[in-house]
Design a protein around this motif. Structure first.
Motif, PDB file in Angstrom:
ATOM      1  N   GLY A 145       0.815  -1.320   0.075  1.00 35.65           N
ATOM      2  CA  GLY A 145      -0.224   0.098  -0.055  1.00 35.65           C
ATOM      3  C   GLY A 145       0.965   1.278   0.050  1.00 35.65           C
ATOM      4  N   LYS A 197      -2.063   5.970  -3.230  1.00 35.70           N
ATOM      5  CA  LYS A 197      -3.484   5.778  -2.876  1.00 35.70           C
ATOM      6  C   LYS A 197      -4.023   4.408  -3.435  1.00 35.70           C
ATOM      7  CE  LYS A 197      -4.332  10.619  -3.544  1.00 35.70           C
ATOM      8  NZ  LYS A 197      -4.864  11.937  -4.569  1.00 35.70           N
ATOM      9  N   HIS A 256      -9.343   4.263  -2.689  1.00 32.52           N
ATOM     10  CA  HIS A 256      -8.729   5.085  -1.806  1.00 32.52           C
ATOM     11  C   HIS A 256      -8.669   6.341  -2.025  1.00 32.52           C
ATOM     12  CE1 HIS A 256      -8.961   2.500   1.896  1.00 32.52           C
ATOM     13  NE2 HIS A 256      -8.315   1.651   1.294  1.00 32.52           N
ATOM     14  N   GLU A 297      -6.895   8.870  -0.353  1.00 34.85           N
ATOM     15  CA  GLU A 297      -5.594   9.169   0.181  1.00 34.85           C
ATOM     16  C   GLU A 297      -4.841   8.125   0.507  1.00 34.85           C
ATOM     17  OE1 GLU A 297      -6.527  11.694   3.737  1.00 34.85           O
ATOM     18  OE2 GLU A 297      -8.053  12.935   2.735  1.00 34.85           O
ATOM     19  N   ASP A 298      -3.683   8.403   1.089  1.00 33.88           N
ATOM     20  CA  ASP A 298      -2.840   7.378   1.281  1.00 33.88           C
ATOM     21  C   ASP A 298      -3.137   6.011   1.948  1.00 33.88           C
ATOM     22  OD1 ASP A 298      -1.514   9.777   0.933  1.00 33.88           O
ATOM     23  OD2 ASP A 298      -0.263   9.611   2.817  1.00 33.88           O
ATOM     24  N   VAL A 299      -2.743   5.020   1.391  1.00 34.14           N
ATOM     25  CA  VAL A 299      -2.976   3.614   1.966  1.00 34.14           C
ATOM     26  C   VAL A 299      -1.820   3.351   2.830  1.00 34.14           C
ATOM     27  CG1 VAL A 299      -3.315   1.161   1.804  1.00 34.14           C
ATOM     28  CG2 VAL A 299      -4.081   2.937  -0.135  1.00 34.14           C
ATOM     29  N   SER A 325      -7.556  -2.863   3.504  1.00 35.23           N
ATOM     30  CA  SER A 325      -6.804  -1.814   3.400  1.00 35.23           C
ATOM     31  C   SER A 325      -7.385  -0.597   4.364  1.00 35.23           C
ATOM     32  CB  SER A 325      -6.501  -1.445   2.006  1.00 35.23           C
ATOM     33  OG  SER A 325      -7.682  -1.012   1.309  1.00 35.23           O
ATOM     34  N   SER A 372      -6.732   3.730   5.475  1.00 35.54           N
ATOM     35  CA  SER A 372      -6.297   4.851   5.091  1.00 35.54           C
ATOM     36  C   SER A 372      -6.498   6.132   5.550  1.00 35.54           C
ATOM     37  CB  SER A 372      -6.899   4.983   3.341  1.00 35.54           C
ATOM     38  OG  SER A 372      -6.536   6.385   2.889  1.00 35.54           O
ATOM     39  N   THR A 373      -5.534   6.990   5.231  1.00 33.87           N
ATOM     40  CA  THR A 373      -5.804   8.476   5.847  1.00 33.87           C
ATOM     41  C   THR A 373      -7.118   9.172   5.552  1.00 33.87           C
ATOM     42  OG1 THR A 373      -4.575   9.412   4.252  1.00 33.87           O
ATOM     43  CG2 THR A 373      -3.202   8.938   6.062  1.00 33.87           C
TER      44      THR A 373
END
Length: 318
Positions: A46, A50, A69, A71-73, A90, A92-93
């Motif tokens: 991840g 994203k 997602h 945003e970041d994973v 997963s 995420s943010t």
């Protein structure tokens, strides 16, 4: 953006990177190795870009790229290795958890009850499939994966939770660590808090557990660079890794990831906000070797597993 693979059997030659996987467009924040007799060896990653990627470990080919997602994973989990229809979770943010079918890459379920960053996820079979997630909102949530309903909330941490793992070595437990400097051990089935382990002087960034049923351990790594080894059965400190002081604390480097191996070579593998990776003997606490030179920037994650050559670990970073 790079993943490095290193052979750990015998730790020779030390520091040798024998495989490089490239494909993400930004830093890799999460990685896990998954294997089964039916489907072989896979690596799931991840990223800050994203996306998730599923790789064939044996030939280094990217099999799937999963997007969903916004945003970041930052965290990943997978069904147990013997699952017939394996899932990936997963976090995420973007505050969401997405469940994916590992083999097809199709989105199965989306969960959005966390009020902040989802920092950790785990999937277990007990006997029904259960997802456990933790977040910066200080909540741990247990989910029924059959329908996406919430089983219970676990609330005792004060502040963000950074890491969460499960263990079946004793009774089934959840182990979590967070900004309140405590490692907490929970009864997985009842949700009761069994013990708070106190000793760190800084925020706990990551926790890991061994699968050794006879002498299982918890390993915790903190923002001040300290690493503690705890007895999972006795729920007490065994020892702090003294050489972590020279490796991390004196350099003011946070622990970013931990992985624990069992068997002939019981090891603790740690990464930090440097480009190096340290390996300790988990029984004695002795430093075995330092891997350096393959990464040129921060290492965010390490994960242990096996490929056709034997035991390996994967590292990912900027």
């Amino acid at each position: 953006m790079e993943l490095q693979a290193r052979e750990t059997e015998g730790l020779e030659p030390p520091g040798a990177c024998f495989r490089l996987l490239e494909g993400h467009d930004a830093a890799i924040y999460a990685a896990l190795l998954w294997s089964s007799i039916n489907y072989g060896n896979m690596l799931i990653t991840g990223s800050r870009d994203k996306s998730l990627k599923v790789w064939n470990v044996d030939n280094s080919m990217c099999i799937l790229t999963l997007r969903g997602h916004t945003e970041d994973v930052v965290c990943l989990a997978a069904s147990p290795n013997n699952s017939l229809d394996p899932l990936i979770a997963s976090g995420s943010t973007d505050k969401k958890i997405i469940l994916w079918a590992l083999l097809s890459g199709k989105k199965v379920l989306e969960l959005d009850r966390h009020k902040s960053v989802v920092t950790a996820v785990a999937i277990i079979q007990d006997p029904d499939p259960i997802l456990i997630s933790a977040g910066s909102d200080s909540d741990i949530i247990c989910w029924n994966l059959s329908n996406g309903s919430i089983i219970r909330f676990l609330t005792s941490h004060i502040g963000p939770i950074s890491s969460l793992v499960t263990s079946f070595a004793r009774i089934p437990v959840i182990v979590s660590g967070g900004d309140d400097k405590t490692v907490k051990v929970w009864d997985l089935r009842s949700g009761a808090l069994i013990q708070s382990l106190v000793g760190h002087n800084s925020e706990i960034n990551v926790v890991a557990v061994s699968s050794d049923k006879a002498n299982p351990i918890i390993v915790s790594g903190a923002a001040d660079g300290s690493i503690f080894v705890w007895d999972l059965l006795g729920l007490q400190l065994i020892f702090p890794l003294q050489s972590a002081k020279d490796a991390y604390i004196n350099n003011k480097s946070e622990i970013s990831s931990l992985s624990v191996t069992d068997g002939i070579f019981p090891m603790i593998i740690a990464s930090s906000w440097t480009s190096t990776i340290h390996v300790w003997d988990s029984k004695s606490g002795g430093l075995l070797c330092v891997f350096s030179g393959a990464h040129i920037n921060r290492v965010c994650v390490v994960a242990c597993g096996r490929d056709e050559t034997g035991p390996v670990f994967i590292s990912g970073g900027y």
